[in-house]
Scaffold this motif. Structure first.
Motif, PDB file in Angstrom:
ATOM      1  N   HIS A 109      40.897 -51.721 -65.382  1.00  0.00           N
ATOM      2  CA  HIS A 109      39.511 -51.708 -65.838  1.00  0.00           C
ATOM      3  C   HIS A 109      38.552 -51.897 -64.660  1.00  0.00           C
ATOM      4  N   GLN A 110      37.307 -51.512 -64.867  1.00  0.00           N
ATOM      5  CA  GLN A 110      36.266 -51.659 -63.851  1.00  0.00           C
ATOM      6  C   GLN A 110      35.997 -53.137 -63.590  1.00  0.00           C
ATOM      7  N   MET A 111      35.758 -53.477 -62.323  1.00  0.00           N
ATOM      8  CA  MET A 111      35.444 -54.865 -61.961  1.00  0.00           C
ATOM      9  C   MET A 111      34.332 -54.889 -60.918  1.00  0.00           C
ATOM     10  N   THR A 112      33.529 -55.952 -60.954  1.00  0.00           N
ATOM     11  CA  THR A 112      32.488 -56.172 -59.959  1.00  0.00           C
ATOM     12  C   THR A 112      32.855 -57.423 -59.171  1.00  0.00           C
ATOM     13  N   VAL A 113      32.809 -57.292 -57.831  1.00  0.00           N
ATOM     14  CA  VAL A 113      33.210 -58.389 -56.948  1.00  0.00           C
ATOM     15  C   VAL A 113      32.116 -58.669 -55.927  1.00  0.00           C
ATOM     16  N   GLN A 114      32.228 -59.823 -55.300  1.00  0.00           N
ATOM     17  CA  GLN A 114      31.328 -60.207 -54.216  1.00  0.00           C
ATOM     18  C   GLN A 114      32.162 -60.897 -53.150  1.00  0.00           C
ATOM     19  N   ALA A 115      31.919 -60.542 -51.900  1.00  0.00           N
ATOM     20  CA  ALA A 115      32.616 -61.176 -50.781  1.00  0.00           C
ATOM     21  C   ALA A 115      31.694 -62.217 -50.154  1.00  0.00           C
ATOM     22  N   ILE A 116      32.239 -63.399 -49.911  1.00  0.00           N
ATOM     23  CA  ILE A 116      31.492 -64.493 -49.291  1.00  0.00           C
ATOM     24  C   ILE A 116      32.041 -64.698 -47.881  1.00  0.00           C
ATOM     25  N   PRO A 117      31.167 -64.565 -46.855  1.00  0.00           N
ATOM     26  CA  PRO A 117      31.630 -64.689 -45.471  1.00  0.00           C
ATOM     27  C   PRO A 117      31.644 -66.131 -44.975  1.00  0.00           C
ATOM     28  N   ARG A 137      25.901 -57.248 -50.870  1.00  0.00           N
ATOM     29  CA  ARG A 137      25.674 -56.896 -52.281  1.00  0.00           C
ATOM     30  C   ARG A 137      26.992 -56.901 -53.048  1.00  0.00           C
ATOM     31  N   GLN A 138      26.874 -56.961 -54.332  1.00  0.00           N
ATOM     32  CA  GLN A 138      28.059 -56.919 -55.187  1.00  0.00           C
ATOM     33  C   GLN A 138      28.601 -55.492 -55.198  1.00  0.00           C
ATOM     34  N   GLN A 139      29.906 -55.374 -55.327  1.00  0.00           N
ATOM     35  CA  GLN A 139      30.586 -54.086 -55.312  1.00  0.00           C
ATOM     36  C   GLN A 139      31.268 -53.868 -56.651  1.00  0.00           C
ATOM     37  N   THR A 140      31.045 -52.707 -57.248  1.00  0.00           N
ATOM     38  CA  THR A 140      31.707 -52.376 -58.505  1.00  0.00           C
ATOM     39  C   THR A 140      32.740 -51.297 -58.237  1.00  0.00           C
ATOM     40  N   PHE A 141      33.972 -51.555 -58.653  1.00  0.00           N
ATOM     41  CA  PHE A 141      35.099 -50.638 -58.451  1.00  0.00           C
ATOM     42  C   PHE A 141      35.634 -50.193 -59.810  1.00  0.00           C
ATOM     43  N   MET A 149      35.325 -50.675 -46.550  1.00  0.00           N
ATOM     44  CA  MET A 149      33.967 -51.221 -46.578  1.00  0.00           C
ATOM     45  C   MET A 149      33.578 -51.687 -45.177  1.00  0.00           C
ATOM     46  N   LEU A 150      32.427 -51.230 -44.712  1.00  0.00           N
ATOM     47  CA  LEU A 150      31.994 -51.467 -43.334  1.00  0.00           C
ATOM     48  C   LEU A 150      31.358 -52.831 -43.101  1.00  0.00           C
ATOM     49  N   VAL A 151      31.572 -53.302 -41.879  1.00  0.00           N
ATOM     50  CA  VAL A 151      30.833 -54.433 -41.330  1.00  0.00           C
ATOM     51  C   VAL A 151      30.385 -53.969 -39.947  1.00  0.00           C
ATOM     52  N   ILE A 152      29.074 -53.939 -39.726  1.00  0.00           N
ATOM     53  CA  ILE A 152      28.530 -53.593 -38.418  1.00  0.00           C
ATOM     54  C   ILE A 152      27.830 -54.844 -37.904  1.00  0.00           C
ATOM     55  N   PHE A 153      28.191 -55.266 -36.701  1.00  0.00           N
ATOM     56  CA  PHE A 153      27.691 -56.539 -36.197  1.00  0.00           C
ATOM     57  C   PHE A 153      27.590 -56.533 -34.682  1.00  0.00           C
ATOM     58  N   TYR A 154      26.963 -57.560 -34.167  1.00  0.00           N
ATOM     59  CA  TYR A 154      27.001 -57.856 -32.735  1.00  0.00           C
ATOM     60  C   TYR A 154      26.956 -59.364 -32.585  1.00  0.00           C
ATOM     61  N   ILE A 155      27.364 -59.813 -31.431  1.00  0.00           N
ATOM     62  CA  ILE A 155      27.321 -61.241 -31.123  1.00  0.00           C
ATOM     63  C   ILE A 155      26.196 -61.447 -30.123  1.00  0.00           C
ATOM     64  N   PHE A 173      35.530 -62.616 -54.667  1.00  0.00           N
ATOM     65  CA  PHE A 173      35.475 -63.226 -55.995  1.00  0.00           C
ATOM     66  C   PHE A 173      35.100 -62.188 -57.043  1.00  0.00           C
ATOM     67  N   ASP A 174      35.630 -62.360 -58.237  1.00  0.00           N
ATOM     68  CA  ASP A 174      35.239 -61.553 -59.397  1.00  0.00           C
ATOM     69  C   ASP A 174      33.932 -62.131 -59.922  1.00  0.00           C
ATOM     70  N   VAL A 175      32.849 -61.343 -59.884  1.00  0.00           N
ATOM     71  CA  VAL A 175      31.567 -61.825 -60.389  1.00  0.00           C
ATOM     72  C   VAL A 175      31.210 -61.195 -61.730  1.00  0.00           C
ATOM     73  N   GLY A 176      32.074 -60.368 -62.263  1.00  0.00           N
ATOM     74  CA  GLY A 176      31.825 -59.712 -63.539  1.00  0.00           C
ATOM     75  C   GLY A 176      31.581 -60.685 -64.666  1.00  0.00           C
ATOM     76  N   GLN A 177      32.325 -61.788 -64.686  1.00  0.00           N
ATOM     77  CA  GLN A 177      32.148 -62.776 -65.751  1.00  0.00           C
ATOM     78  C   GLN A 177      30.770 -63.428 -65.683  1.00  0.00           C
ATOM     79  N   TYR A 178      30.212 -63.569 -64.481  1.00  0.00           N
ATOM     80  CA  TYR A 178      28.890 -64.159 -64.328  1.00  0.00           C
ATOM     81  C   TYR A 178      27.794 -63.167 -64.705  1.00  0.00           C
ATOM     82  N   LEU A 179      28.047 -61.893 -64.427  1.00  0.00           N
ATOM     83  CA  LEU A 179      27.083 -60.857 -64.811  1.00  0.00           C
ATOM     84  C   LEU A 179      26.952 -60.773 -66.324  1.00  0.00           C
TER      85      LEU A 179
END
Length: 183
Positions: A109-117, A137-141, A149-155, A173-179
């Motif tokens: 099934h479809q799920m929405t997640v969020q990554a915490i750095p 942002r939250q990602q829906t798969f 999924m990209l991360v573009i950064f510099y130090i 984390f699965d954020v679908g339940q919170y949505l």
């Protein structure tokens, strides 16, 4: 008279206990903002800032190398694949760098997640600048959908000289339940 004294003592005890309970609730409510403020002021806990812009005129510090390690974890209840495509790189402070993490929804099934750095050591967090990140942002798969999924950064070049290795870690984390609760 003895009965009146007992009633006063009981009333006083109830007032004290209610006051303590209210104070504990207030402290618990204020704890998260206080924690965030302390971390920001002291530069601890490895919290990263939001999106920043990169100045194309920035000249990388070619005399210095910093090793960046990439880690991933997922909430124990999240049946996904989630990992960095590149585990470790060496970069010059000031150089714009692009890496990716792979995520795949292994459910039906479809799920929405969020990554915490998180960044370690914590002192490096304010020098690690992300210009683009899937964590913003939250990602829906869809079911069984996978994606790089990209991360573009510099130090920042002002990273303290004693910091030679930085670890960037994401927890998914699965954020679908919170949505669902918000709607």
């Amino acid at each position: 008279m003895n009965n009146t004294l007992k009633q006063r003592n009981v009333r006083r005890l109830v007032i004290i206990l209610v006051s303590v309970a209210v104070a504990m609730f207030g402290f618990g409510y204020a704890l998260v903002p206080m924690y965030n403020t302390f971390c920001k002021v002291l530069g601890i806990n490895g919290k990263t800032g939001g999106q920043v812009n990169y100045n194309a005129a920035t000249v990388p510090d070619k005399h210095r190398w910093v090793t960046v390690q990439f880690l991933s974890t997922r909430n124990s209840e999240l049946p996904w694949a989630f990992y960095p495509v590149t585990k470790t790189i060496k970069i010059h402070p000031g150089a714009l760098t692009k890496i990716s993490y792979f995520a795949r929804n292994d459910t039906d099934h479809q799920m929405t997640v969020q990554a915490i750095p998180s960044i370690s050591p914590g002192v490096a967090a304010k020098y690690f600048k992300k210009t683009e990140c899937f964590c913003f942002r939250q990602q829906t798969f869809a079911a069984h959908q996978g994606l790089d999924m990209l991360v573009i950064f510099y130090i920042d070049k002002h990273l303290p000289k004693e910091v030679n290795t930085i670890t960037l870690s994401y927890t998914m984390f699965d954020v679908g339940q919170y949505l669902k609760k918000k709607t």
